[in-house]
Design a protein around this motif. Structure first.
Motif, PDB file in Angstrom:
ATOM      1  N   UNK A  99       0.832  -1.210   0.000  1.00  0.00           N
ATOM      2  CA  UNK A  99       0.000   0.000   0.000  1.00  0.00           C
ATOM      3  C   UNK A  99       0.865   1.258   0.000  1.00  0.00           C
ATOM      4  N   UNK A 100       1.924   1.263   0.804  1.00  0.00           N
ATOM      5  CA  UNK A 100       2.828   2.413   0.839  1.00  0.00           C
ATOM      6  C   UNK A 100       3.547   2.583  -0.498  1.00  0.00           C
ATOM      7  N   UNK A 101       3.949   1.484  -1.100  1.00  0.00           N
ATOM      8  CA  UNK A 101       4.627   1.540  -2.394  1.00  0.00           C
ATOM      9  C   UNK A 101       3.681   2.027  -3.480  1.00  0.00           C
ATOM     10  N   UNK A 102       2.444   1.570  -3.444  1.00  0.00           N
ATOM     11  CA  UNK A 102       1.453   2.029  -4.416  1.00  0.00           C
ATOM     12  C   UNK A 102       1.213   3.534  -4.267  1.00  0.00           C
ATOM     13  N   UNK A 103       1.080   4.010  -3.028  1.00  0.00           N
ATOM     14  CA  UNK A 103       0.891   5.443  -2.795  1.00  0.00           C
ATOM     15  C   UNK A 103       2.105   6.237  -3.275  1.00  0.00           C
ATOM     16  N   UNK A 104       3.300   5.723  -3.045  1.00  0.00           N
ATOM     17  CA  UNK A 104       4.518   6.382  -3.506  1.00  0.00           C
ATOM     18  C   UNK A 104       4.560   6.445  -5.030  1.00  0.00           C
ATOM     19  N   UNK A 105       4.069   5.407  -5.683  1.00  0.00           N
ATOM     20  CA  UNK A 105       4.007   5.404  -7.138  1.00  0.00           C
ATOM     21  C   UNK A 105       3.016   6.411  -7.686  1.00  0.00           C
ATOM     22  N   UNK A 106       1.858   6.513  -7.052  1.00  0.00           N
ATOM     23  CA  UNK A 106       0.850   7.494  -7.490  1.00  0.00           C
ATOM     24  C   UNK A 106       1.393   8.907  -7.321  1.00  0.00           C
ATOM     25  N   UNK A 107       2.060   9.161  -6.203  1.00  0.00           N
ATOM     26  CA  UNK A 107       2.654  10.481  -5.970  1.00  0.00           C
ATOM     27  C   UNK A 107       3.695  10.783  -7.043  1.00  0.00           C
ATOM     28  N   UNK A 108       4.475   9.790  -7.425  1.00  0.00           N
ATOM     29  CA  UNK A 108       5.480   9.988  -8.468  1.00  0.00           C
ATOM     30  C   UNK A 108       4.869  10.328  -9.807  1.00  0.00           C
ATOM     31  N   UNK A 109       3.783   9.648 -10.164  1.00  0.00           N
ATOM     32  CA  UNK A 109       3.123   9.932 -11.435  1.00  0.00           C
ATOM     33  C   UNK A 109       2.553  11.350 -11.445  1.00  0.00           C
ATOM     34  N   UNK A 110       1.982  11.758 -10.335  1.00  0.00           N
ATOM     35  CA  UNK A 110       1.407  13.104 -10.242  1.00  0.00           C
ATOM     36  C   UNK A 110       2.508  14.170 -10.255  1.00  0.00           C
ATOM     37  N   UNK A 111       3.609  13.901  -9.588  1.00  0.00           N
ATOM     38  CA  UNK A 111       4.669  14.908  -9.463  1.00  0.00           C
ATOM     39  C   UNK A 111       5.461  15.105 -10.745  1.00  0.00           C
ATOM     40  N   UNK A 112       5.275  14.269 -11.725  1.00  0.00           N
ATOM     41  CA  UNK A 112       6.041  14.378 -12.967  1.00  0.00           C
ATOM     42  C   UNK A 112       5.603  15.555 -13.832  1.00  0.00           C
ATOM     43  N   UNK A 113       4.583  16.286 -13.421  1.00  0.00           N
ATOM     44  CA  UNK A 113       4.069  17.377 -14.248  1.00  0.00           C
ATOM     45  C   UNK A 113       4.903  18.645 -14.163  1.00  0.00           C
ATOM     46  N   UNK A 114       5.665  18.826 -13.091  1.00  0.00           N
ATOM     47  CA  UNK A 114       6.479  20.043 -12.930  1.00  0.00           C
ATOM     48  C   UNK A 114       7.867  19.645 -12.451  1.00  0.00           C
ATOM     49  N   UNK A 115       8.839  20.412 -12.836  1.00  0.00           N
ATOM     50  CA  UNK A 115      10.223  20.135 -12.442  1.00  0.00           C
ATOM     51  C   UNK A 115      10.389  20.194 -10.925  1.00  0.00           C
ATOM     52  N   UNK A 116       9.824  21.225 -10.303  1.00  0.00           N
ATOM     53  CA  UNK A 116       9.995  21.378  -8.851  1.00  0.00           C
ATOM     54  C   UNK A 116       9.335  20.241  -8.088  1.00  0.00           C
ATOM     55  N   UNK A 117       8.171  19.796  -8.526  1.00  0.00           N
ATOM     56  CA  UNK A 117       7.520  18.691  -7.826  1.00  0.00           C
ATOM     57  C   UNK A 117       8.235  17.369  -8.095  1.00  0.00           C
ATOM     58  N   UNK A 118       8.841  17.212  -9.270  1.00  0.00           N
ATOM     59  CA  UNK A 118       9.619  16.010  -9.545  1.00  0.00           C
ATOM     60  C   UNK A 118      10.861  15.963  -8.651  1.00  0.00           C
ATOM     61  N   UNK A 119      11.484  17.124  -8.436  1.00  0.00           N
ATOM     62  CA  UNK A 119      12.623  17.192  -7.517  1.00  0.00           C
ATOM     63  C   UNK A 119      12.192  16.862  -6.089  1.00  0.00           C
ATOM     64  N   UNK A 120      11.061  17.422  -5.665  1.00  0.00           N
ATOM     65  CA  UNK A 120      10.545  17.128  -4.320  1.00  0.00           C
ATOM     66  C   UNK A 120      10.214  15.651  -4.185  1.00  0.00           C
ATOM     67  N   UNK A 121       9.660  15.073  -5.243  1.00  0.00           N
ATOM     68  CA  UNK A 121       9.369  13.635  -5.226  1.00  0.00           C
ATOM     69  C   UNK A 121      10.653  12.830  -5.062  1.00  0.00           C
ATOM     70  N   UNK A 122      11.732  13.283  -5.670  1.00  0.00           N
ATOM     71  CA  UNK A 122      13.011  12.599  -5.489  1.00  0.00           C
ATOM     72  C   UNK A 122      13.403  12.536  -4.024  1.00  0.00           C
ATOM     73  N   UNK A 123      13.211  13.651  -3.305  1.00  0.00           N
ATOM     74  CA  UNK A 123      13.514  13.663  -1.870  1.00  0.00           C
ATOM     75  C   UNK A 123      12.577  12.733  -1.101  1.00  0.00           C
ATOM     76  N   UNK A 124      11.289  12.784  -1.437  1.00  0.00           N
ATOM     77  CA  UNK A 124      10.325  11.902  -0.753  1.00  0.00           C
ATOM     78  C   UNK A 124      10.687  10.442  -0.998  1.00  0.00           C
ATOM     79  N   UNK A 125      10.978  10.106  -2.249  1.00  0.00           N
ATOM     80  CA  UNK A 125      11.347   8.733  -2.589  1.00  0.00           C
ATOM     81  C   UNK A 125      12.600   8.305  -1.843  1.00  0.00           C
TER      82      UNK A 125
END
Length: 162
Positions: free
Chosen positions: A64-90
């Motif tokens: 469940x945590x991995x699935x949520x992390x994957x959904x967050x990654x797909x959503x964060x790919x829309x902007x550079x800043x959110x993709x960078x933040x996703x890198x930190x979260x990951x």
């Protein structure tokens, strides 16, 4: 036609590798999380451990945590800043998976995430990939390839008209 559009020329919208990385890693984590549910609800093995999928021990909580992390990654790919933040979260979440996995292997009584050594290695790889997304250098080249700007860590700045 303005000077700016003539300078940029036709072409695709810029999609830096950081955003592509967030998209790909998010998709991989979504698949990993979804597939992890399949054997996770089967009975425990004779040794009291969770079942494995391709050698990786699976657990419904971690799936469940991995699935949520994957959904967050797909959503964060829309902007550079959110993709960078996703890198930190990951990186942080995967590092936590590694720590809890090591604790669980050392003492099976605290193995909440149901991780074996291969699952810990996979979490470590995702932690490193998260750091690469968060800290990796991004250069922007312009049509004609005559100049490059230095690394971009946030949203690309708008170019001034000359």
């Amino acid at each position: 036609m303005s000077d700016r559009s003539a300078e940029q020329g036709p072409g695709h919208a810029p999609f830096p590798w950081v955003q592509l990385g967030a998209l790909v890693l998010g998709a991989l984590l979504m698949i990993y999380g979804l597939v992890g549910f399949w054997p996770a609800f089967s009975p425990l093995g004779a040794d009291g451990r969770q079942p494995t999928l391709l050698g990786l021990e699976v657990n419904p909580l971690r799936s469940a945590l991995t699935l949520a992390l994957g959904v967050i990654g797909m959503i964060s790919a829309t902007r550079m800043s959110s993709a960078r933040a996703y890198g930190w979260v990951l990186a942080v979440v995967s590092a936590a998976f590694v720590v809890f996995g090591i604790l669980g292997v050392a003492d099976p009584a605290v193995d909440w995430l149901g991780m074996n050594t291969p699952a810990i290695v996979v979490a470590g790889v995702f932690a490193v990939l998260g750091l690469v997304l968060a800290l990796g250098r991004v250069t922007r080249s312009f049509p004609g390839g005559d100049r490059e700007e230095p690394a971009v860590h946030g949203e690309p700045a708008r170019r001034e008209r000359h």
